[in-house]
Design a protein around this motif. Structure first.
Motif, PDB file in Angstrom:
ATOM      1  N   LEU A   1      43.590  49.632  45.910  1.00  0.00           N
ATOM      2  CA  LEU A   1      42.920  48.766  46.876  1.00  0.00           C
ATOM      3  C   LEU A   1      43.651  47.431  47.022  1.00  0.00           C
ATOM      4  CD1 LEU A   1      39.215  49.499  45.848  1.00  0.00           C
ATOM      5  CD2 LEU A   1      40.303  50.125  48.016  1.00  0.00           C
ATOM      6  N   PHE A   2      44.146  46.904  45.913  1.00  0.00           N
ATOM      7  CA  PHE A   2      44.915  45.658  45.978  1.00  0.00           C
ATOM      8  C   PHE A   2      46.238  45.883  46.716  1.00  0.00           C
ATOM      9  CE2 PHE A   2      41.966  43.797  43.050  1.00  0.00           C
ATOM     10  CZ  PHE A   2      42.126  42.425  43.182  1.00  0.00           C
ATOM     11  N   ALA A   3      46.880  47.018  46.459  1.00  0.00           N
ATOM     12  CA  ALA A   3      48.158  47.313  47.109  1.00  0.00           C
ATOM     13  C   ALA A   3      47.997  47.380  48.622  1.00  0.00           C
ATOM     14  CB  ALA A   3      48.727  48.625  46.571  1.00  0.00           C
ATOM     15  N   GLN A   4      46.849  47.872  49.084  1.00  0.00           N
ATOM     16  CA  GLN A   4      46.594  47.936  50.523  1.00  0.00           C
ATOM     17  C   GLN A   4      46.533  46.552  51.154  1.00  0.00           C
ATOM     18  OE1 GLN A   4      42.996  50.263  50.821  1.00  0.00           O
ATOM     19  NE2 GLN A   4      44.017  52.186  50.301  1.00  0.00           N
ATOM     20  N   ARG A   5      46.315  45.539  50.330  1.00  0.00           N
ATOM     21  CA  ARG A   5      46.297  44.152  50.810  1.00  0.00           C
ATOM     22  C   ARG A   5      47.611  43.437  50.519  1.00  0.00           C
ATOM     23  NH1 ARG A   5      41.411  41.994  52.179  1.00  0.00           N
ATOM     24  NH2 ARG A   5      39.718  43.507  52.126  1.00  0.00           N
ATOM     25  N   GLY A   6      48.588  44.196  50.055  1.00  0.00           N
ATOM     26  CA  GLY A   6      49.885  43.603  49.772  1.00  0.00           C
ATOM     27  C   GLY A   6      49.936  42.847  48.461  1.00  0.00           C
ATOM     28  N   ILE A   7      48.973  43.110  47.569  1.00  0.00           N
ATOM     29  CA  ILE A   7      48.927  42.440  46.268  1.00  0.00           C
ATOM     30  C   ILE A   7      49.314  43.449  45.196  1.00  0.00           C
ATOM     31  CG2 ILE A   7      47.498  41.189  44.608  1.00  0.00           C
ATOM     32  CD1 ILE A   7      45.655  40.434  46.950  1.00  0.00           C
ATOM     33  N   ALA A   8      50.409  43.194  44.512  1.00  0.00           N
ATOM     34  CA  ALA A   8      50.888  44.111  43.478  1.00  0.00           C
ATOM     35  C   ALA A   8      50.199  43.811  42.153  1.00  0.00           C
ATOM     36  CB  ALA A   8      52.394  43.989  43.325  1.00  0.00           C
ATOM     37  N   VAL A   9      49.617  44.838  41.554  1.00  0.00           N
ATOM     38  CA  VAL A   9      49.002  44.716  40.234  1.00  0.00           C
ATOM     39  C   VAL A   9      49.865  45.514  39.263  1.00  0.00           C
ATOM     40  CG1 VAL A   9      46.947  45.123  38.836  1.00  0.00           C
ATOM     41  CG2 VAL A   9      46.711  44.531  41.262  1.00  0.00           C
ATOM     42  N   PRO A  10      50.504  44.860  38.291  1.00  0.00           N
ATOM     43  CA  PRO A  10      51.419  45.558  37.377  1.00  0.00           C
ATOM     44  C   PRO A  10      50.742  46.717  36.651  1.00  0.00           C
ATOM     45  CG  PRO A  10      51.593  43.178  37.120  1.00  0.00           C
ATOM     46  CD  PRO A  10      50.408  43.423  38.000  1.00  0.00           C
ATOM     47  N   GLU A  11      51.523  47.763  36.404  1.00  0.00           N
ATOM     48  CA  GLU A  11      51.007  48.935  35.694  1.00  0.00           C
ATOM     49  C   GLU A  11      51.342  48.910  34.213  1.00  0.00           C
ATOM     50  OE1 GLU A  11      51.521  52.783  37.525  1.00  0.00           O
ATOM     51  OE2 GLU A  11      52.191  51.844  39.386  1.00  0.00           O
ATOM     52  N   ASP A  12      52.173  47.946  33.785  1.00  0.00           N
ATOM     53  CA  ASP A  12      52.586  47.942  32.387  1.00  0.00           C
ATOM     54  C   ASP A  12      51.497  47.348  31.506  1.00  0.00           C
ATOM     55  OD1 ASP A  12      52.765  45.422  33.361  1.00  0.00           O
ATOM     56  OD2 ASP A  12      54.795  45.004  32.686  1.00  0.00           O
ATOM     57  N   SER A  13      51.779  47.233  30.219  1.00  0.00           N
ATOM     58  CA  SER A  13      50.808  46.717  29.261  1.00  0.00           C
ATOM     59  C   SER A  13      50.815  45.189  29.261  1.00  0.00           C
ATOM     60  CB  SER A  13      51.152  47.229  27.861  1.00  0.00           C
ATOM     61  OG  SER A  13      50.212  46.797  26.917  1.00  0.00           O
ATOM     62  N   PRO A  14      49.649  44.519  29.310  1.00  0.00           N
ATOM     63  CA  PRO A  14      48.328  45.139  29.385  1.00  0.00           C
ATOM     64  C   PRO A  14      48.023  45.653  30.790  1.00  0.00           C
ATOM     65  CG  PRO A  14      48.091  42.764  29.514  1.00  0.00           C
ATOM     66  CD  PRO A  14      49.552  43.034  29.265  1.00  0.00           C
ATOM     67  N   ASP A  15      47.215  46.700  30.856  1.00  0.00           N
ATOM     68  CA  ASP A  15      46.810  47.266  32.138  1.00  0.00           C
ATOM     69  C   ASP A  15      45.743  46.343  32.736  1.00  0.00           C
ATOM     70  OD1 ASP A  15      45.761  48.706  34.266  1.00  0.00           O
ATOM     71  OD2 ASP A  15      45.949  50.634  33.247  1.00  0.00           O
ATOM     72  N   ILE A  16      46.186  45.431  33.590  1.00  0.00           N
ATOM     73  CA  ILE A  16      45.300  44.395  34.123  1.00  0.00           C
ATOM     74  C   ILE A  16      44.131  44.991  34.905  1.00  0.00           C
ATOM     75  CG2 ILE A  16      45.192  42.467  35.757  1.00  0.00           C
ATOM     76  CD1 ILE A  16      48.105  41.842  34.949  1.00  0.00           C
ATOM     77  N   ALA A  17      44.410  45.998  35.721  1.00  0.00           N
ATOM     78  CA  ALA A  17      43.359  46.587  36.546  1.00  0.00           C
ATOM     79  C   ALA A  17      42.296  47.264  35.682  1.00  0.00           C
ATOM     80  CB  ALA A  17      43.963  47.584  37.529  1.00  0.00           C
ATOM     81  N   ALA A  18      42.734  48.042  34.678  1.00  0.00           N
ATOM     82  CA  ALA A  18      41.776  48.715  33.799  1.00  0.00           C
ATOM     83  C   ALA A  18      40.982  47.702  32.980  1.00  0.00           C
ATOM     84  CB  ALA A  18      42.494  49.696  32.879  1.00  0.00           C
ATOM     85  N   LEU A  19      41.644  46.634  32.532  1.00  0.00           N
ATOM     86  CA  LEU A  19      40.934  45.596  31.780  1.00  0.00           C
ATOM     87  C   LEU A  19      39.858  44.938  32.640  1.00  0.00           C
ATOM     88  CD1 LEU A  19      43.627  43.722  29.659  1.00  0.00           C
ATOM     89  CD2 LEU A  19      41.559  44.837  28.819  1.00  0.00           C
ATOM     90  N   ALA A  20      40.158  44.703  33.904  1.00  0.00           N
ATOM     91  CA  ALA A  20      39.168  44.110  34.802  1.00  0.00           C
ATOM     92  C   ALA A  20      37.941  45.011  34.914  1.00  0.00           C
ATOM     93  CB  ALA A  20      39.783  43.865  36.177  1.00  0.00           C
ATOM     94  N   VAL A  21      38.170  46.319  35.049  1.00  0.00           N
ATOM     95  CA  VAL A  21      37.056  47.270  35.110  1.00  0.00           C
ATOM     96  C   VAL A  21      36.277  47.252  33.795  1.00  0.00           C
ATOM     97  CG1 VAL A  21      36.434  49.704  35.344  1.00  0.00           C
ATOM     98  CG2 VAL A  21      38.233  48.732  36.792  1.00  0.00           C
ATOM     99  N   GLU A  22      37.000  47.164  32.680  1.00  0.00           N
ATOM    100  CA  GLU A  22      36.354  47.111  31.362  1.00  0.00           C
ATOM    101  C   GLU A  22      35.440  45.890  31.255  1.00  0.00           C
ATOM    102  OE1 GLU A  22      35.506  49.036  28.311  1.00  0.00           O
ATOM    103  OE2 GLU A  22      37.664  49.407  28.326  1.00  0.00           O
ATOM    104  N   PHE A  23      35.890  44.750  31.763  1.00  0.00           N
ATOM    105  CA  PHE A  23      35.076  43.534  31.704  1.00  0.00           C
ATOM    106  C   PHE A  23      33.807  43.680  32.549  1.00  0.00           C
ATOM    107  CE2 PHE A  23      39.254  41.074  30.976  1.00  0.00           C
ATOM    108  CZ  PHE A  23      39.197  41.347  29.619  1.00  0.00           C
ATOM    109  N   GLY A  24      33.940  44.294  33.710  1.00  0.00           N
ATOM    110  CA  GLY A  24      32.760  44.528  34.539  1.00  0.00           C
ATOM    111  C   GLY A  24      31.778  45.460  33.859  1.00  0.00           C
ATOM    112  N   THR A  25      32.302  46.500  33.202  1.00  0.00           N
ATOM    113  CA  THR A  25      31.453  47.447  32.478  1.00  0.00           C
ATOM    114  C   THR A  25      30.737  46.767  31.318  1.00  0.00           C
ATOM    115  OG1 THR A  25      32.973  49.247  33.062  1.00  0.00           O
ATOM    116  CG2 THR A  25      31.431  49.667  31.262  1.00  0.00           C
ATOM    117  N   ALA A  26      31.404  45.821  30.659  1.00  0.00           N
ATOM    118  CA  ALA A  26      30.775  45.085  29.557  1.00  0.00           C
ATOM    119  C   ALA A  26      29.552  44.318  30.047  1.00  0.00           C
ATOM    120  CB  ALA A  26      31.785  44.134  28.925  1.00  0.00           C
ATOM    121  N   SER A  27      29.624  43.783  31.245  1.00  0.00           N
ATOM    122  CA  SER A  27      28.472  43.074  31.811  1.00  0.00           C
ATOM    123  C   SER A  27      27.312  44.033  32.055  1.00  0.00           C
ATOM    124  CB  SER A  27      28.881  42.384  33.119  1.00  0.00           C
ATOM    125  OG  SER A  27      27.812  41.622  33.636  1.00  0.00           O
TER     126      SER A  27
END
Length: 216
Positions: free
Chosen positions: A154-180
């Motif tokens: 979804l970010f790539a569709q807006r021209g925003i690159a989210v790195p896939e290497d460690s740490p996995d920023i996108a997965a961590l963001a989802v993890e933080f939302g799940t913690a809430s």
């Protein structure tokens, strides 16, 4: 990327046996539906296969044939709920992508996830109360990784690159939302608007910091 090296040894006590014939599949579906009802009424502490068999008027052996332990049954429920959650968010992907900016996009995504949990109380029990076993923990983390991939797309569709290497920023963001969500369920037994928005706020702040994006 998920590290296969940490995969625990296979334990058949935690794994459901897959039915082969349609009649058996229908019976398993009945067992799982009744298991969700029992889980919502009695909680994890009151959940047992003998109680479930009595409710269904099935011989216990009928359930044990496919679910050797309560953990196997709960793991199957968790995996089905995780698959349904992914499908739910994928169905919302087009609407999420139409957000006016990246912040609204993230907010729509977490509200869509909260909507799923609100509509499926059993998902709150089996997914937000902590891992039932190594198998359920890994299933949840695999789902979070895949939802991270959806976020990255979804970010790539807006021209925003989210790195896939460690740490996995996108997965961590989802993890933080799940913690809430977990905290909301622990404190209130449901998804509240306040904790849903808090999850969005945490995701937004983290992504803005890591990706160098401005917050409005």
């Amino acid at each position: 990327m998920v590290n296969e090296a940490v995969k625990p040894p296979h334990n058949p006590a935690f794994v459901a046996r897959k039915p082969q014939q349609q009649r058996a599949k229908d019976r398993v579906d009945l067992v799982l539906a009744a298991a969700e009802e029992l889980l919502l009424e009695a909680g994890l502490s009151g959940f047992s296969i003998p109680t479930l068999a009595e409710r269904l008027e099935f011989p216990r052996a009928t359930i044990y044939k496919f679910f050797p332990t309560p953990y196997a049954l709960l793991n199957e429920l968790a995996e089905r709920q995780l698959a349904a959650l992914e499908e739910h968010l994928a169905a919302y992907a087009e609407s999420i992508a139409q957000a006016s900016d990246w912040q609204e996009m993230v907010t729509r995504m977490i509200h869509a996830a909260a909507d799923y949990y609100s509509r499926h109380p059993a998902a709150q029990v089996v997914l937000l109360t902590g891992p039932i076993s190594d198998a359920s923990f890994r299933a949840l983390e695999y789902t979070i990784a895949r939802l991270g991939t959806l976020t990255r797309t979804l970010f790539a569709q807006r021209g925003i690159a989210v790195p896939e290497d460690s740490p996995d920023i996108a997965a961590l963001a989802v993890e933080f939302g799940t913690a809430s969500f977990r905290m909301s369920y622990f404190l209130h037994g449901r998804m509240t608007p306040e904790y849903t928005q808090a999850g969005a706020d945490v995701m937004l702040a983290f992504l803005a910091k890591r990706l160098g994006l401005a917050l409005r």
